[in-house]
Design a protein around this motif. Structure first.
Motif, PDB file in Angstrom:
ATOM      1  N   ILE A  90      10.577  15.658  -3.485  1.00 17.84           N
ATOM      2  CA  ILE A  90      11.275  14.381  -3.290  1.00 17.84           C
ATOM      3  C   ILE A  90      10.877  13.413  -4.399  1.00 17.84           C
ATOM      4  O   ILE A  90       9.703  13.281  -4.734  1.00 17.84           O
ATOM      5  CB  ILE A  90      10.926  13.755  -1.925  1.00 17.84           C
ATOM      6  CG1 ILE A  90      11.278  14.704  -0.778  1.00 17.84           C
ATOM      7  CG2 ILE A  90      11.639  12.411  -1.742  1.00 17.84           C
ATOM      8  CD1 ILE A  90      10.777  14.236   0.584  1.00 17.84           C
ATOM      9  N   GLY A  91      11.873  12.706  -4.953  1.00 16.00           N
ATOM     10  CA  GLY A  91      11.611  11.684  -5.957  1.00 16.00           C
ATOM     11  C   GLY A  91      12.356  10.408  -5.640  1.00 16.00           C
ATOM     12  O   GLY A  91      13.078  10.318  -4.631  1.00 16.00           O
ATOM     13  N   VAL A  92      12.196   9.418  -6.513  1.00 19.12           N
ATOM     14  CA  VAL A  92      12.935   8.160  -6.372  1.00 19.12           C
ATOM     15  C   VAL A  92      13.947   7.984  -7.506  1.00 19.12           C
ATOM     16  O   VAL A  92      14.686   7.002  -7.529  1.00 19.12           O
ATOM     17  CB  VAL A  92      11.981   6.948  -6.323  1.00 19.12           C
ATOM     18  CG1 VAL A  92      11.121   6.998  -5.076  1.00 19.12           C
ATOM     19  CG2 VAL A  92      11.121   6.845  -7.582  1.00 19.12           C
ATOM     20  N   ALA A  93      13.966   8.927  -8.451  1.00 21.48           N
ATOM     21  CA  ALA A  93      14.939   8.902  -9.542  1.00 21.48           C
ATOM     22  C   ALA A  93      15.144  10.325 -10.033  1.00 21.48           C
ATOM     23  O   ALA A  93      14.197  11.110 -10.105  1.00 21.48           O
ATOM     24  CB  ALA A  93      14.460   8.011 -10.685  1.00 21.48           C
ATOM     25  N   GLY A  94      16.387  10.661 -10.340  1.00 21.60           N
ATOM     26  CA  GLY A  94      16.672  12.009 -10.809  1.00 21.60           C
ATOM     27  C   GLY A  94      18.131  12.178 -11.175  1.00 21.60           C
ATOM     28  O   GLY A  94      18.910  11.215 -11.192  1.00 21.60           O
ATOM     29  N   ALA A  95      18.514  13.423 -11.471  1.00 21.11           N
ATOM     30  CA  ALA A  95      19.870  13.716 -11.927  1.00 21.11           C
ATOM     31  C   ALA A  95      20.417  14.952 -11.241  1.00 21.11           C
ATOM     32  O   ALA A  95      19.678  15.886 -10.937  1.00 21.11           O
ATOM     33  CB  ALA A  95      19.890  13.909 -13.442  1.00 21.11           C
ATOM     34  N   LYS A  96      21.743  14.960 -11.049  1.00 24.84           N
ATOM     35  CA  LYS A  96      22.411  16.069 -10.381  1.00 24.84           C
ATOM     36  C   LYS A  96      22.800  17.185 -11.349  1.00 24.84           C
ATOM     37  O   LYS A  96      23.281  18.238 -10.909  1.00 24.84           O
ATOM     38  CB  LYS A  96      23.663  15.566  -9.672  1.00 24.84           C
ATOM     39  CG  LYS A  96      23.381  14.630  -8.510  1.00 24.84           C
ATOM     40  CD  LYS A  96      24.661  14.214  -7.811  1.00 24.84           C
ATOM     41  CE  LYS A  96      24.365  13.303  -6.631  1.00 24.84           C
ATOM     42  NZ  LYS A  96      25.601  12.911  -5.908  1.00 24.84           N
ATOM     43  N   SER A  97      22.595  16.978 -12.638  1.00 18.55           N
ATOM     44  CA  SER A  97      22.930  18.019 -13.608  1.00 18.55           C
ATOM     45  C   SER A  97      21.949  17.987 -14.764  1.00 18.55           C
ATOM     46  O   SER A  97      21.344  16.962 -15.062  1.00 18.55           O
ATOM     47  CB  SER A  97      24.365  17.837 -14.139  1.00 18.55           C
ATOM     48  OG  SER A  97      24.504  16.592 -14.800  1.00 18.55           O
ATOM     49  N   LYS A  98      21.792  19.134 -15.394  1.00 22.01           N
ATOM     50  CA  LYS A  98      20.900  19.246 -16.560  1.00 22.01           C
ATOM     51  C   LYS A  98      21.490  20.267 -17.528  1.00 22.01           C
ATOM     52  O   LYS A  98      21.770  21.407 -17.149  1.00 22.01           O
ATOM     53  CB  LYS A  98      19.497  19.681 -16.131  1.00 22.01           C
ATOM     54  CG  LYS A  98      18.531  19.875 -17.289  1.00 22.01           C
ATOM     55  CD  LYS A  98      18.203  18.557 -17.960  1.00 22.01           C
ATOM     56  CE  LYS A  98      17.523  18.779 -19.302  1.00 22.01           C
ATOM     57  NZ  LYS A  98      18.457  19.240 -20.334  1.00 22.01           N
ATOM     58  N   THR A  99      21.682  19.823 -18.750  1.00 24.47           N
ATOM     59  CA  THR A  99      22.273  20.704 -19.753  1.00 24.47           C
ATOM     60  C   THR A  99      21.278  21.759 -20.229  1.00 24.47           C
ATOM     61  O   THR A  99      20.061  21.610 -20.086  1.00 24.47           O
ATOM     62  CB  THR A  99      22.733  19.898 -20.982  1.00 24.47           C
ATOM     63  OG1 THR A  99      21.604  19.205 -21.530  1.00 24.47           O
ATOM     64  CG2 THR A  99      23.821  18.911 -20.620  1.00 24.47           C
ATOM     65  N   LYS A 100      21.838  22.802 -20.817  1.00 22.10           N
ATOM     66  CA  LYS A 100      21.004  23.816 -21.466  1.00 22.10           C
ATOM     67  C   LYS A 100      20.397  23.268 -22.750  1.00 22.10           C
ATOM     68  O   LYS A 100      19.289  23.629 -23.141  1.00 22.10           O
ATOM     69  CB  LYS A 100      21.852  25.053 -21.768  1.00 22.10           C
ATOM     70  CG  LYS A 100      21.069  26.307 -22.122  1.00 22.10           C
ATOM     71  CD  LYS A 100      21.995  27.480 -22.335  1.00 22.10           C
ATOM     72  CE  LYS A 100      21.229  28.773 -22.530  1.00 22.10           C
ATOM     73  NZ  LYS A 100      20.592  29.259 -21.296  1.00 22.10           N
ATOM     74  N   MET A 101      21.141  22.368 -23.392  1.00 20.96           N
ATOM     75  CA  MET A 101      20.634  21.725 -24.601  1.00 20.96           C
ATOM     76  C   MET A 101      19.444  20.832 -24.252  1.00 20.96           C
ATOM     77  O   MET A 101      19.430  20.184 -23.202  1.00 20.96           O
ATOM     78  CB  MET A 101      21.719  20.866 -25.254  1.00 20.96           C
ATOM     79  CG  MET A 101      22.831  21.644 -25.920  1.00 20.96           C
ATOM     80  SD  MET A 101      22.326  22.463 -27.455  1.00 20.96           S
ATOM     81  CE  MET A 101      22.288  24.168 -26.905  1.00 20.96           C
ATOM     82  N   PRO A 102      18.408  20.775 -25.103  1.00 22.60           N
ATOM     83  CA  PRO A 102      17.248  19.937 -24.813  1.00 22.60           C
ATOM     84  C   PRO A 102      17.626  18.467 -24.706  1.00 22.60           C
ATOM     85  O   PRO A 102      18.391  17.940 -25.516  1.00 22.60           O
ATOM     86  CB  PRO A 102      16.318  20.194 -26.010  1.00 22.60           C
ATOM     87  CG  PRO A 102      17.168  20.791 -27.058  1.00 22.60           C
ATOM     88  CD  PRO A 102      18.260  21.514 -26.372  1.00 22.60           C
ATOM     89  N   SER A 103      17.081  17.826 -23.676  1.00 26.89           N
ATOM     90  CA  SER A 103      17.386  16.425 -23.409  1.00 26.89           C
ATOM     91  C   SER A 103      16.465  15.927 -22.314  1.00 26.89           C
ATOM     92  O   SER A 103      15.782  16.705 -21.648  1.00 26.89           O
ATOM     93  CB  SER A 103      18.848  16.256 -22.968  1.00 26.89           C
ATOM     94  OG  SER A 103      19.059  16.916 -21.730  1.00 26.89           O
ATOM     95  N   ALA A 104      16.468  14.609 -22.095  1.00 28.06           N
ATOM     96  CA  ALA A 104      15.784  14.030 -20.948  1.00 28.06           C
ATOM     97  C   ALA A 104      16.639  14.221 -19.705  1.00 28.06           C
ATOM     98  O   ALA A 104      17.851  14.483 -19.797  1.00 28.06           O
ATOM     99  CB  ALA A 104      15.533  12.541 -21.190  1.00 28.06           C
ATOM    100  N   TRP A 105      16.025  14.069 -18.526  1.00 25.97           N
ATOM    101  CA  TRP A 105      16.795  14.281 -17.304  1.00 25.97           C
ATOM    102  C   TRP A 105      17.939  13.291 -17.173  1.00 25.97           C
ATOM    103  O   TRP A 105      18.973  13.589 -16.571  1.00 25.97           O
ATOM    104  CB  TRP A 105      15.895  14.237 -16.065  1.00 25.97           C
ATOM    105  CG  TRP A 105      15.283  12.897 -15.751  1.00 25.97           C
ATOM    106  CD1 TRP A 105      14.018  12.492 -16.015  1.00 25.97           C
ATOM    107  CD2 TRP A 105      15.910  11.792 -15.069  1.00 25.97           C
ATOM    108  NE1 TRP A 105      13.802  11.204 -15.569  1.00 25.97           N
ATOM    109  CE2 TRP A 105      14.945  10.751 -14.981  1.00 25.97           C
ATOM    110  CE3 TRP A 105      17.175  11.576 -14.534  1.00 25.97           C
ATOM    111  CZ2 TRP A 105      15.224   9.510 -14.384  1.00 25.97           C
ATOM    112  CZ3 TRP A 105      17.457  10.349 -13.938  1.00 25.97           C
ATOM    113  CH2 TRP A 105      16.493   9.342 -13.860  1.00 25.97           C
TER     114      TRP A 105
END
Length: 279
Positions: A90-105
């Motif tokens: 469980i967190g208080v901030a996040g994302a529903k998608s993440k690319t294969k390319m390097p990046s921040a969340w």
């Protein structure tokens, strides 16, 4: 019920944070402080030490520069875990998608961001970032931010011992819980203040390359309503390449460019890339 684990940049955490924890958590807890004032450990090592020392069935990793606004946030965590046995993190901030390319969340479609946090800036101003909770106070995500991470303790899940430094431990932990069949979620019902903001320096870019290499067969991830992340794959890749070239990491930049080229071979970016590459 909860083991709180903090990797401290100083020999002890601020008295204000100690007092805030006592006043707001609302349940029994133990506090495990990993003294990293002499930089003996990476964040991965420090947090694994904390897990080994913990005696409770819920482990909560906190930054040492936060302040809880919500009262009885410990009880809120217990209730979420008890009602949802398939939730692992469980967190208080996040994302529903993440690319294969390097990046921040947070390098994802705006609609895919879920967060409830009071963020301070260097000029002393703060903003209340609250988004992504149109239909529920609990949203499934694929990655959370490391400022606050509460996990169901599992003997088979820890931080990667091969990864070093102080970045991307949150992606590591998020992906490990997903790989083990757990849900990763962000809750709207816990609000905290965060008094600093991250710095994407050269070390961050090196770390991000490493973790994306480690999870290359697991990514991309997408729990949003978006059909395709293709445009974000390209933009995340090109933005990352530009930073690699800025830090004189030409070999890494060229290797990543080959992957970006396959996504969109007719982009003007490729001409820009080679002009920068041969400077």
């Amino acid at each position: 019920m909860i083991s709180i684990i903090i990797c401290s940049r100083t020999k002890s955490i601020p008295d204000s944070l100690l007092d805030n924890l006592k006043k707001t958590i609302g349940i029994e807890y133990e506090l495990i402080i990993i003294d990293n004032s002499e930089h003996k450990y990476s964040i991965f090592e420090a947090y694994n030490i904390g897990i080994a020392k913990s005696k409770k069935n819920i482990i909560c990793f906190l930054h040492d520069d936060i302040h809880f606004v919500t009262r009885d946030w410990g009880g809120i965590l217990i209730e979420i875990f008890n009602k949802n046995p398939n939730i692992g993190l469980i967190g208080v901030a996040g994302a529903k998608s993440k690319t294969k390319m390097p990046s921040a969340w947070w390098n994802c479609p705006e609609e895919d961001k879920c967060m409830n946090i009071l963020q301070y800036f260097k000029n002393g101003k703060k903003e209340h970032w609250c988004k992504g909770f149109e239909y529920s106070d609990l949203e499934d995500v694929v990655a959370i931010d490391g400022v606050f991470m509460a996990a169901k303790k599992e003997n088979t899940i820890s931080f990667n011992r091969e990864l070093k430094g102080f970045h991307n431990y949150d992606l590591n932990f998020s992906f490990e819980y997903l790989k083990n069949g757990y849900r990763v979620v962000v809750t709207k019902n816990i609000l905290l203040e965060h008094f600093s903001i991250g710095n994407l320096n050269e070390d961050w870019y090196t770390s991000t390359l490493q973790i994306h290499k480690f999870y290359r067969d697991f990514l991309p991830l997408n729990k949003s309503s978006f059909v395709s992340l293709k445009n974000y794959e390209f933009s995340n890749g090109t933005n990352f390449i530009e930073k690699l070239l800025k830090y004189k990491k030409k070999r890494e930049g060229f290797n990543l460019w080959k992957k970006v080229f396959l996504i969109n071979p007719i982009s003007k970016f490729h001409f820009t890339f080679f002009r920068s590459f041969f400077k």
